[in-house]
Design a protein around this motif. Structure first.
Motif, mmCIF file in Angstrom:
data_model
loop_
_atom_site.group_PDB
_atom_site.id
_atom_site.type_symbol
_atom_site.label_atom_id
_atom_site.label_comp_id
_atom_site.label_asym_id
_atom_site.label_seq_id
_atom_site.Cartn_x
_atom_site.Cartn_y
_atom_site.Cartn_z
ATOM 1 N N GLN A 275 6.793 0.684 -0.780
ATOM 2 C CA GLN A 275 6.619 -0.435 0.162
ATOM 3 C C GLN A 275 6.347 -1.743 -0.603
ATOM 4 O OE1 GLN A 275 3.121 -0.588 2.685
ATOM 5 N NE2 GLN A 275 4.308 -1.371 4.406
ATOM 6 N N ALA B 136 -3.370 -2.376 9.012
ATOM 7 C CA ALA B 136 -2.692 -2.841 10.234
ATOM 8 C C ALA B 136 -3.753 -3.121 11.302
ATOM 9 C CB ALA B 136 -1.715 -1.799 10.730
ATOM 10 N N GLU C 191 0.795 -1.240 0.000
ATOM 11 C CA GLU C 191 0.000 0.000 0.000
ATOM 12 C C GLU C 191 0.826 1.288 0.000
ATOM 13 O OE1 GLU C 191 -3.834 -1.109 2.720
ATOM 14 O OE2 GLU C 191 -1.885 -1.404 3.626
ATOM 15 N N GLY D 18 2.342 1.127 7.883
ATOM 16 C CA GLY D 18 3.500 0.476 8.487
ATOM 17 C C GLY D 18 3.832 -0.844 7.802
ATOM 18 N N ARG E 97 2.521 1.792 14.221
ATOM 19 C CA ARG E 97 1.912 1.034 13.118
ATOM 20 C C ARG E 97 0.510 0.547 13.496
ATOM 21 N NH1 ARG E 97 2.373 -4.769 13.018
ATOM 22 N NH2 ARG E 97 0.898 -5.409 11.429
ATOM 23 N N ARG F 293 -9.750 -8.877 6.545
ATOM 24 C CA ARG F 293 -8.458 -8.224 6.819
ATOM 25 C C ARG F 293 -8.573 -7.117 7.871
ATOM 26 N NH1 ARG F 293 -7.263 -10.267 1.738
ATOM 27 N NH2 ARG F 293 -5.121 -11.024 1.562
HETATM 28 N N1 LIG Z 1 -0.976 -6.640 3.119
HETATM 29 C C1 LIG Z 1 -1.542 -6.102 4.128
HETATM 30 O O1 LIG Z 1 -2.490 -6.641 4.654
HETATM 31 C C2 LIG Z 1 -0.966 -4.830 4.692
HETATM 32 C C3 LIG Z 1 -0.567 -4.935 6.152
HETATM 33 C C4 LIG Z 1 -0.129 -3.623 6.766
HETATM 34 N N2 LIG Z 1 0.949 -3.015 6.045
HETATM 35 C C5 LIG Z 1 0.298 -3.836 8.234
HETATM 36 O O2 LIG Z 1 1.186 -3.170 8.677
HETATM 37 O O3 LIG Z 1 -0.241 -4.638 8.933
#
Ligand SMILES: NC(=O)CC[C@H](N)C(=O)O
Length: 455
Positions: A211, A325, A207, A258, A315, A336
């Motif tokens: 990254q 996150a 995202e 994060g 984060r 998620r």
């Molecule tokens: N791929 C994702 O689910 C992103 C996770 C997100 N970057 C975290 O810190 O948890």
């Protein structure tokens, strides 16, 4: 105790590759690699490197806990002998001279293992599984940022510049072209990983600006923790060679999401190889439910191992830039917004993804902690709360929001200390408290900005 000369493997391995130097490596509490370099001939001749066990009571800055915190500690630094794991030998693909890097376990000169070593902690947790005929399988996913090199730690980090000469901007999630902007770097990263026999699976753009995420093939936890440590080192090195930094900090930039280290976990019957998380008629098993029950019950107390730095909790804070996150320990199928996601899968692939750990955490300790929580759940037959349907962002059982309450929760959780080892848990708490004290002595630019001339 194994003697290197009893491992013809090392002789063959060194000879085939013309190895002249050996890096003898150990991971400290914070995940930093420590060790010694030795001529290959001396190593093969049985020369055993030693280190003081104080490397396991050091903060990330190299400091030590105060006397008050280490009353449990024997102040005489004891020497440890580094004992190689013949399965943890890797080439150093970027070295000018043919060099091997070998991960070592640590033993006192009397022969007993050093309980403070994170690799030992993971082995200890795995031994509880083994005693019950269980074999846990994990698959880590590691996120990281590529950033412009920056030698001024007061200056905020910036996204990197790709091949097209432009700085990456965010919302490039999953874009193949955005990954291709860094082709030369990733080609070299894959070459290095191939040369090191790391089981990388996919690479995607995440995202944030600059990254990325790398997924590993599932397998044995100890092997995969070794591989994550090796991968981090290889990627940092590759990025430097391409004029960038690769960082695994949990929240390196306030305006970007994060970086996590998600961990998929399943459980096999050690004899039959069947997945014990798969139940009857396509459903999940009681053990699976209890494993999740254990994660829900114990993970809040295990957070110092999954989110080990002050920065890790930035984060996990819900803000406009926190992306996906997690902020809770709810579970759900293909969801998620929960800390514990159950991916849709065939029964044989039934697993739970623990989404709480930051990429900054020590992989040995993340795996040890998460498996310890699941183990305690199965042992105590803990039932999980009902699965979360829909968004869990504004509810659910929350997590400690800072390292200090997290440390207090860990120190109050006797069952976890017993599985991880009391001596390890006590010294980990002391080191993390010392680290927090170091951090707290630094006056930040926010304080100067808002307090200096106003209050
Ligand atoms: N791929 C994702 O689910 C992103 C996770 C997100 N970057 C975290 O810190 O948890």
């Amino acid at each position: 105790m194994s003697n290197r000369q009893e491992h013809p493997h090392f002789n063959d391995w060194f000879q085939t590759r013309g190895i002249t130097e050996v890096e003898c490596l150990v991971t400290d509490l914070t995940g930093i690699l420590k060790g010694k370099i030795m001529p290959a001939g001396k190593y093969l001749g049985g020369g055993r490197p030693r280190l003081p066990d104080s490397i396991f009571i050091q903060t990330v800055t190299g400091g030590y806990p105060d006397d008050d915190d280490i009353h449990f500690w024997n102040p005489a630094e004891r020497d440890m002998e580094l004992v190689p794991d013949p399965n943890a030998i890797f080439l150093v693909p970027w070295a000018d001279d043919a060099t091997a890097q070998i991960i070592h376990d640590c033993h006192y000169l009397t022969g007993e293992p050093v309980e403070l070593s994170p690799r030992h902690v993971l082995k200890r947790v795995l031994s509880f599984y083994e005693a019950r005929g269980w074999k846990p399988i994990v698959a880590p996913e590691v996120e990281f940022f590529l950033v412009k090199t920056n030698t001024d730690s007061d200056y905020p980090l910036e996204p990197p510049i790709g091949r097209n000469g432009r700085q990456e901007s965010s919302r490039q999630s999953f874009s193949i072209d955005a990954v291709n902007e860094f082709d030369p770097l990733f080609e070299e990263m894959y070459d290095y990983c191939d040369a090191m026999n790391l089981d990388l699976d996919t690479l995607i753009h995440e995202e944030g600006a600059g990254q990325m995420e790398v997924n590993f093939q599932h397998g044995d936890p100890l092997r995969l923790a070794d591989q994550v440590v090796m991968f981090k080192r290889a990627l940092r090195e590759t990025a430097l060679r391409h004029g960038m930094y690769a960082t695994f900090m949990a929240k390196p930039m306030a305006n970007e999401p994060g970086s996590s280290m998600h961990l998929h976990q399943s459980l096999l019957d050690a004899e039959s190889g069947d997945n014990l998380f798969a139940g009857e008629n396509g459903k999940s098993s009681r053990l699976f439910q209890q494993f999740i029950g254990g994660l829900q019950h114990y993970l809040p107390s295990a957070m110092p191992l999954l989110a080990p730095n002050v920065n890790s909790y930035r984060r996990l804070m819900r803000t406009e830039t926190s992306g996906s996150a997690p902020t809770n320990v709810e579970w759900g199928t293909d969801n998620r917004t929960v800390g514990l996601r159950v991916p849709v899968s065939t029964p044989e692939a039934t697993r739970v993804e623990n989404r709480l750990a930051g990429a900054d955490a020590n992989p040995y300790l993340v795996m040890a902690a998460s498996l310890a929580c699941g183990y305690l759940g199965m042992l105590g037959q803990l039932e999980p709360r009902p699965p979360m349907i829909g968004s869990a962002w504004s509810g659910g059982h929350t997590l400690p929001d800072d390292i200090r309450p997290a440390l207090d929760m860990l120190s109050a959780c006797q069952p976890l200390a017993e599985v991880l080892g009391e001596r390890f848990t006590n010294s980990y708490l002391a080191v993390k408290r010392a680290e927090h004290r170091e951090y707290f002595q630094v006056i930040s630019s926010w304080e100067r900005e808002h307090l200096l001339l106003r209050v």
